[in-house]
Design an enzyme around this catalytic site. Sequence first.
Site, PDB file in Angstrom:
ATOM      1  CE1 TYR A  59      90.006-103.106 -22.459  1.00  0.00           C
ATOM      2  CE2 TYR A  59      89.372-100.821 -22.058  1.00  0.00           C
ATOM      3  CZ  TYR A  59      89.463-102.133 -21.641  1.00  0.00           C
ATOM      4  OH  TYR A  59      88.993-102.493 -20.393  1.00  0.00           O
ATOM      5  CB  SER A  68      85.837-100.938 -20.011  1.00  0.00           C
ATOM      6  OG  SER A  68      86.571 -99.740 -19.808  1.00  0.00           O
TER       7      SER A  68
END
Length: 263
Positions: free
Chosen positions: A165, A152
């Site tokens: 995250y 990501s």
Amino acid sequence: MADETATSRAAAVKTLASKIAVVSGSNSGIGYAIAQELASRGASVVINYPFPELKDASEAAAAALETPGLAVCADISTTDGPMELIKATVTHFGTVDIIVNNAALAVNMPFEEQTLEHWDKLVNLNCRGTFLLTQAALPHLRRGGRIVNIVSISARAAPPLQSIYAGTKGMVESLTRVWAKELPPKYGCTVNAVSPGPTMTEGFRAAGEKAMKVLGPTIESTPAGKRMGEPEEIAYAVGFLCEERARWVNGEQLFVNGGLYVD
């Protein structure tokens, strides 16, 4: 007419025929788009879903693939789930050619509000699950195999509210780089990562207008277009990395986010 015929012939070429692909967390969203992309290229794809109540929908999703696949229930966040997924795959197909580590969760909230429960949930799935699934697959991975980790831009762009995250995706990015040097000499594979930005999945659609408003400035600043990515666009990048002609691409992180983050 000639151009249309050539296009049809090109589309009919199954460049991944006879390949067996395992895509974790693939009963919906980006994972299912990846499964569709690989199946359209001829691969037999294992659809992975985490909970028994998703069985019927996941089996229907596997059957609907252009090359019909297999649906396997395995919770990748557990210590046993990754091995269960590989065992089911090998029992059915006998081997593995492609591993796509896609299963992941995100938490978006102020750092002060993030808890050890959030930590365990994200680290166990996003990091440990990737570690264990890849480790379980290696004894069965045929030469010329592909390992693709879904990372990501959060790992690089450092957005607020994503402490855990972003950290987990940074770890997967580091795993990709290490494995790209360590594993190919032993297993004849390549190891790469694909790094999406905000992508219009079912989860984003369900988040509602408020969430989309928060994302507004990010979307407006995306150079290639003021929009979110589509799952199919992420999946195409994964498909490219799995092709035989991508055999010299190793250790790369392919950013698929419209230039929102440029390395």
